[in-house]
Design an enzyme around this catalytic site. Structure first.
Site, short mmCIF file in Angstrom:
data_model
loop_
_atom_site.label_atom_id
_atom_site.label_comp_id
_atom_site.label_asym_id
_atom_site.label_seq_id
_atom_site.Cartn_x
_atom_site.Cartn_y
_atom_site.Cartn_z
N LYS A 159 2.76 9.47 8.28
CA LYS A 159 1.81 9.32 9.39
C LYS A 159 2.26 9.94 10.73
CE LYS A 159 -1.14 5.69 7.65
NZ LYS A 159 -0.65 5.14 6.37
N ASP A 164 9.07 2.48 1.64
CA ASP A 164 7.91 3.26 2.07
C ASP A 164 7.76 3.04 3.57
OD1 ASP A 164 5.43 4.17 2.82
OD2 ASP A 164 4.40 3.45 1.02
N PHE A 172 0.85 -1.20 0.00
CA PHE A 172 0.00 0.00 0.00
C PHE A 172 0.88 1.24 0.00
CE2 PHE A 172 -2.47 3.45 1.81
CZ PHE A 172 -3.63 3.37 1.05
C1 LIG Z 1 -0.99 5.34 4.96
C2 LIG Z 1 0.05 4.92 4.00
C3 LIG Z 1 0.28 5.62 2.80
C4 LIG Z 1 -0.59 6.76 2.36
O1 LIG Z 1 -0.49 7.87 3.19
P1 LIG Z 1 -1.58 9.05 3.07
O2 LIG Z 1 -1.11 10.06 4.06
O3 LIG Z 1 -2.90 8.44 3.40
O4 LIG Z 1 -1.53 9.54 1.68
C5 LIG Z 1 1.34 5.21 2.01
N1 LIG Z 1 2.11 4.17 2.35
C6 LIG Z 1 1.92 3.47 3.49
C7 LIG Z 1 2.85 2.34 3.82
C8 LIG Z 1 0.88 3.81 4.34
O5 LIG Z 1 0.68 3.11 5.45
#
Ligand SMILES: *Cc1c(COP(=O)(O)O)cnc(C)c1O
Length: 405
Positions: free
Chosen positions: A254, A225, A140
């Site tokens: 986050k 990520d 994700f």
């Molecule tokens: C939450 C998340 C995103 C997206 O972040 P947003 O602030 O919602 O755009 C991307 N990568 C990972 C691993 C995430 O947990």
């Protein structure tokens, strides 16, 4: 000041686009790891605003930073730089592998920048045909069209027309599958060290090390990520520090602002050097309010006391979940890293994560799910031990209700 109109949960169903289906109560106040709704009902927070409120709600140091910056300077755009952004960038560089920082406002935007940078680097340094991105099933990376296409969940990416090309997905933790598709046209491998939304699944040591070696062999960039795993969530400042495997680009968001929207892309000098003014941008990125709050959060999180406290708290959580499991046998495995905890439901309770989530709210507990079979907890990194115990009591009652129903 004008009187504020009274609002209730049913207003959501009339005025907000139905991308979400929020709980039936409306939180109005938070302090530490407790939250209160409109009716004054109190909740223990094991969700942390989806791994965001890493220092709990309304932490005094963050409130102070926001207040002081709020009375000083809110916004100047990127036509000018500002002191909080420069201070925060320097601290992130001092604490990590990185030499350069780009600020944005969300995880998706940091990833969008990372993927564009990886493509641009390859085209600039090697060839315009070196554009293949290798990513993973259940990964994700956000909801912009590029990031959702790099993400490995068709249920999120299908139905929005043609996707950006030259992105290939293979199974997570399967190095042979990566070897089978990587070639000299590959510009990047994109991976979460612990898949968050996809089920709280940590990468193995061999897998991340293998990805690093493959990237080096094929002159591809390794992109981590760490939007969810970064800023202490894993028990170290960044998850890559557990593995000793260093990326070329890392994104985080986050927990970075502890609840204030801000994200960062970190890169090495070599990678960053291909960029020039005008190639990419954002109006709000590096906003002084956001960076002032993030600096205060980083100052607290990146200390031996707070980082050491994370593994103690993880133990307490696992003990609590284990005790519940002794009685009820609802879980078959506990996964994750630090205070990103996944509890996989046993075979008898497949597809029931949503029921446990809903029951928890009824007993005054906020939790998360990661897919239909995993309960996900992402509490404050400084949650009080008493709050953990109380939350577990409530969770046990909620589980009892689901089982009795
Ligand atoms: C939450 C998340 C995103 C997206 O972040 P947003 O602030 O919602 O755009 C991307 N990568 C990972 C691993 C995430 O947990």
């Amino acid at each position: 000041m004008a009187e504020k109109a009274a609002v209730s949960r049913d207003v959501f169903d009339r005025v907000i686009l139905p991308f979400f289906a929020p709980a039936q109560f409306i939180p109005v106040k938070g302090k530490g790891s407790r939250v209160w709704d409109q009716q004054g009902t109190e909740y223990v927070d094991f969700a942390g605003g989806i791994a965001v409120t890493a220092l709990g709600h309304c932490h005094p140091a963050l409130v102070k930073a926001l207040h002081e910056q709020g009375e000083t300077l809110w916004h100047v755009s990127n036509v000018f730089t500002n002191e909080p952004a420069l201070r925060l960038a320097q601290k992130l560089i001092d604490a990590t592998f990185a030499d350069r920082v780009f600020f944005a406002n969300s995880g998706a935007e940091a990833n969008e920048a990372a993927f564009k940078l990886a493509r641009y680097y390859a085209s600039h340094r090697h060839s315009p045909y070196k554009s293949k991105i290798i990513a993973f099933h259940n990964g994700f990376h956000g909801r912009t069209l590029f990031t959702v296409s790099v993400g490995g969940q068709p249920k999120y990416s299908d139905g929005f027309g043609p996707k950006p090309a030259d992105i290939i997905h293979v199974p997570f933790n399967d190095l042979e599958a990566v070897k089978a598709v990587i070639d000299d046209h590959t510009c990047a491998i994109v991976v979460e060290p612990v898949q968050g939304e996809g089920g709280v699944t940590p990468a193995t040591q061999e897998f991340l090390q293998g990805l690093r070696d493959l990237c080096d062999q094929h002159q591809a960039l390794l992109v981590f990520d760490e939007v969810q795993t970064g800023m202490g969530r894993s028990g170290k400042l960044f998850s890559y520090m557990h593995y000793g495997v260093t990326p070329d680009i890392l994104t985080t968001a986050k927990a970075l602002g502890g609840g204030f929207p801000v994200s960062a892309m970190l890169a090495t000098e070599d990678v960053a050097a291909v960029m020039e003014p005008g190639k990419h941008g954002t109006t709000y990125g590096g906003n002084p309010l956001a960076c002032a709050v993030a600096e205060a959060a980083l100052d607290i999180i990146n200390t031996p006391e707070v980082l050491a406290g994370i593994s103690e708290r993880r133990e307490k959580f696992i003990q609590g979940l284990d005790a519940i499991n002794q009685k009820h046998g609802v879980f078959k495995a506990f996964r994750g890293q630090g205070l990103l905890i996944g509890a996989e439901l046993s075979d008898a309770y497949q597809n029931r994560a949503g029921d446990f989530h809903k029951a928890a709210a009824e007993f005054g507990l906020m939790i998360l799910v990661a897919g239909p079979n995993v309960i996900r907890l992402a509490p404050s990194l400084v949650i009080e031990f008493a709050d953990i115990s109380e939350g577990m009591n409530r969770f046990e009652k909620a589980i009892g209700k689901v089982l009795g129903a």
